[in-house]
Design a protein around this motif. Structure first.
Motif, PDB file in Angstrom:
ATOM      1  N   THR A  69       0.834  -1.208   0.000  1.00 31.97           N
ATOM      2  CA  THR A  69       0.000   0.000   0.000  1.00 31.97           C
ATOM      3  C   THR A  69       0.863   1.251   0.000  1.00 31.97           C
ATOM      4  O   THR A  69       0.594   2.222  -0.723  1.00 31.97           O
ATOM      5  CB  THR A  69      -0.922   0.016   1.239  1.00 31.97           C
ATOM      6  OG1 THR A  69      -1.730  -1.166   1.234  1.00 31.97           O
ATOM      7  CG2 THR A  69      -1.815   1.244   1.239  1.00 31.97           C
ATOM      8  N   TRP A  72       2.603   1.790  -3.502  1.00 33.53           N
ATOM      9  CA  TRP A  72       1.722   2.329  -4.540  1.00 33.53           C
ATOM     10  C   TRP A  72       0.959   3.564  -4.063  1.00 33.53           C
ATOM     11  O   TRP A  72       0.216   4.167  -4.836  1.00 33.53           O
ATOM     12  CB  TRP A  72       0.729   1.243  -4.980  1.00 33.53           C
ATOM     13  CG  TRP A  72       1.389   0.121  -5.715  1.00 33.53           C
ATOM     14  CD1 TRP A  72       1.745  -1.087  -5.214  1.00 33.53           C
ATOM     15  CD2 TRP A  72       1.792   0.116  -7.086  1.00 33.53           C
ATOM     16  NE1 TRP A  72       2.347  -1.859  -6.172  1.00 33.53           N
ATOM     17  CE2 TRP A  72       2.385  -1.144  -7.350  1.00 33.53           C
ATOM     18  CE3 TRP A  72       1.712   1.057  -8.123  1.00 33.53           C
ATOM     19  CZ2 TRP A  72       2.890  -1.486  -8.599  1.00 33.53           C
ATOM     20  CZ3 TRP A  72       2.213   0.692  -9.368  1.00 33.53           C
ATOM     21  CH2 TRP A  72       2.796  -0.554  -9.591  1.00 33.53           C
ATOM     22  N   GLY A  73       1.154   3.913  -2.808  1.00 32.31           N
ATOM     23  CA  GLY A  73       0.422   5.041  -2.224  1.00 32.31           C
ATOM     24  C   GLY A  73       0.603   6.373  -2.941  1.00 32.31           C
ATOM     25  O   GLY A  73      -0.381   7.083  -3.174  1.00 32.31           O
ATOM     26  N   LEU A  75       1.100   7.143  -6.016  1.00 38.55           N
ATOM     27  CA  LEU A  75       0.290   7.211  -7.226  1.00 38.55           C
ATOM     28  C   LEU A  75      -1.182   7.403  -6.872  1.00 38.55           C
ATOM     29  O   LEU A  75      -1.885   8.199  -7.497  1.00 38.55           O
ATOM     30  CB  LEU A  75       0.472   5.930  -8.051  1.00 38.55           C
ATOM     31  CG  LEU A  75      -0.339   5.851  -9.357  1.00 38.55           C
ATOM     32  CD1 LEU A  75       0.030   6.997 -10.286  1.00 38.55           C
ATOM     33  CD2 LEU A  75      -0.112   4.499 -10.038  1.00 38.55           C
ATOM     34  N   ALA A  76      -1.634   6.664  -5.838  1.00 43.19           N
ATOM     35  CA  ALA A  76      -3.025   6.796  -5.407  1.00 43.19           C
ATOM     36  C   ALA A  76      -3.297   8.201  -4.877  1.00 43.19           C
ATOM     37  O   ALA A  76      -4.362   8.775  -5.122  1.00 43.19           O
ATOM     38  CB  ALA A  76      -3.333   5.755  -4.332  1.00 43.19           C
ATOM     39  N   VAL A  77      -2.332   8.769  -4.146  1.00 40.58           N
ATOM     40  CA  VAL A  77      -2.503  10.124  -3.597  1.00 40.58           C
ATOM     41  C   VAL A  77      -2.664  11.149  -4.719  1.00 40.58           C
ATOM     42  O   VAL A  77      -3.512  12.038  -4.654  1.00 40.58           O
ATOM     43  CB  VAL A  77      -1.300  10.485  -2.699  1.00 40.58           C
ATOM     44  CG1 VAL A  77      -1.293  11.984  -2.396  1.00 40.58           C
ATOM     45  CG2 VAL A  77      -1.363   9.691  -1.402  1.00 40.58           C
ATOM     46  N   ILE A  79      -3.835  10.647  -7.669  1.00 43.56           N
ATOM     47  CA  ILE A  79      -5.151  10.473  -8.294  1.00 43.56           C
ATOM     48  C   ILE A  79      -6.257  10.990  -7.396  1.00 43.56           C
ATOM     49  O   ILE A  79      -7.137  11.742  -7.832  1.00 43.56           O
ATOM     50  CB  ILE A  79      -5.380   8.981  -8.630  1.00 43.56           C
ATOM     51  CG1 ILE A  79      -4.366   8.510  -9.681  1.00 43.56           C
ATOM     52  CG2 ILE A  79      -6.809   8.763  -9.133  1.00 43.56           C
ATOM     53  CD1 ILE A  79      -4.402   7.028  -9.942  1.00 43.56           C
ATOM     54  N   LEU A  80      -6.221  10.626  -6.109  1.00 44.10           N
ATOM     55  CA  LEU A  80      -7.287  10.999  -5.187  1.00 44.10           C
ATOM     56  C   LEU A  80      -7.257  12.474  -4.821  1.00 44.10           C
ATOM     57  O   LEU A  80      -8.295  13.090  -4.596  1.00 44.10           O
ATOM     58  CB  LEU A  80      -7.191  10.143  -3.917  1.00 44.10           C
ATOM     59  CG  LEU A  80      -7.424   8.635  -4.111  1.00 44.10           C
ATOM     60  CD1 LEU A  80      -7.127   7.883  -2.823  1.00 44.10           C
ATOM     61  CD2 LEU A  80      -8.864   8.378  -4.552  1.00 44.10           C
TER      62      LEU A  80
END
Length: 271
Positions: A69, A72-73, A75-77, A79-80
């Motif tokens: 997590t 890959w966090g 990249l997720a941050v 996007i979100l």
């Protein structure tokens, strides 16, 4: 550096470096405060806490999941947090990122008086209205269902939106701080079986949004001219101007000053 001496230039450089980093972090926090990004940020801290605890107690599977997590966090941050990142870059481009913040107390008081004055005007003339005020939970999903306004909150603008037979009078107005973000917004209707049959769509929408967010929502009834308010699934009806002003003051100022007394939704104040 001189022998046996201290390099004050280097010390000053370190102080300026640390101060700049803290200032940028503070401005970023002020930028995302009151949006969904705050809730996501809390989630990141929870993931980090679980990762360290799993390392301490030797929970290898949990540690591996949390590590994936974290990997890959970022990249997720991106996007979100896209809306907040875009807003920060826009403010940086306009030179507003490092400007002084507008007085929060003055900003809140202006918003309160504008809303009370508008509701007073509409109640006397039995103009139906649905006004939802964003607090800590972001409402961007509901803003997108309406027509963007992004105008400075004034009683005149707010009243004019709800004048019957105008293009924006149906639906809800969503307010964030002292800005009318959008009008003609769709709010989810409450499906509670305990709602009085005499309440119409506006009241059901006000209760519905209060069940899924911490927004404070005001309803002006076009049938009776009465003013109601909802929060956390509770409805307070037939508010006078002073009572509405007190609720707005208590609930909105509590965002910035948690010690402020809060309104009891049965009609009394908690001291």
């Amino acid at each position: 550096m001189l022998d046996g001496g201290f390099d004050f230039v280097e010390l000053l450089r370190i102080i300026i470096d640390v101060a700049l980093v803290w200032f940028v972090l503070y401005k970023l926090f002020m930028l995302i405060r009151g949006t969904k990004a705050v809730q996501l940020l809390k989630g990141i801290f929870v993931v980090l806490a679980i990762f360290f605890l799993s390392s301490i107690f030797g929970l290898q599977t949990v540690r591996w999941l949390m590590w994936q997590t974290i990997m890959w966090g970022p990249l997720a941050v991106i996007i979100l947090f896209q809306p907040e990142i875009r807003r920060a870059l826009e403010q940086l481009g306009r030179g507003k990122f490092f400007s002084r913040s507008y007085s929060e107390e003055q900003e809140i008081n202006h918003s309160i008086e504008a809303i009370v004055k508008s509701c007073q005007y509409m109640a006397k003339r039995r103009i139906g209205a649905l006004i939802s005020i964003e607090r800590e939970t972001g409402m961007s999903d509901y803003v997108e269902t309406g027509i963007a306004i992004n105008g400075k909150l004034t009683s005149e603008l707010l009243t004019n939106i709800f004048i019957p037979n105008t293009p924006l009078h149906d639906g809800a107005v969503i307010i964030k701080r002292d800005v009318i973000e959008a009008a003609a917004c769709y709010l989810p209707l409450s499906e509670s079986p305990f709602i009085s049959k005499e309440l119409g769509t506006r009241h059901r929408a006000a209760l519905g949004i209060s069940e899924v967010t911490d927004a404070l929502t005001i309803v002006v009834s076009e049938e009776t001219g009465s003013v109601s308010c909802t929060k956390n699934g509770e409805l307070h009806r037939s508010l006078e101007d002073d009572a509405l002003r007190e609720i707005l003051s208590s609930e909105l100022k509590s965002i910035f000053a948690p010690a402020t007394k809060s309104w009891n939704w049965r009609g009394k104040k908690n001291g």
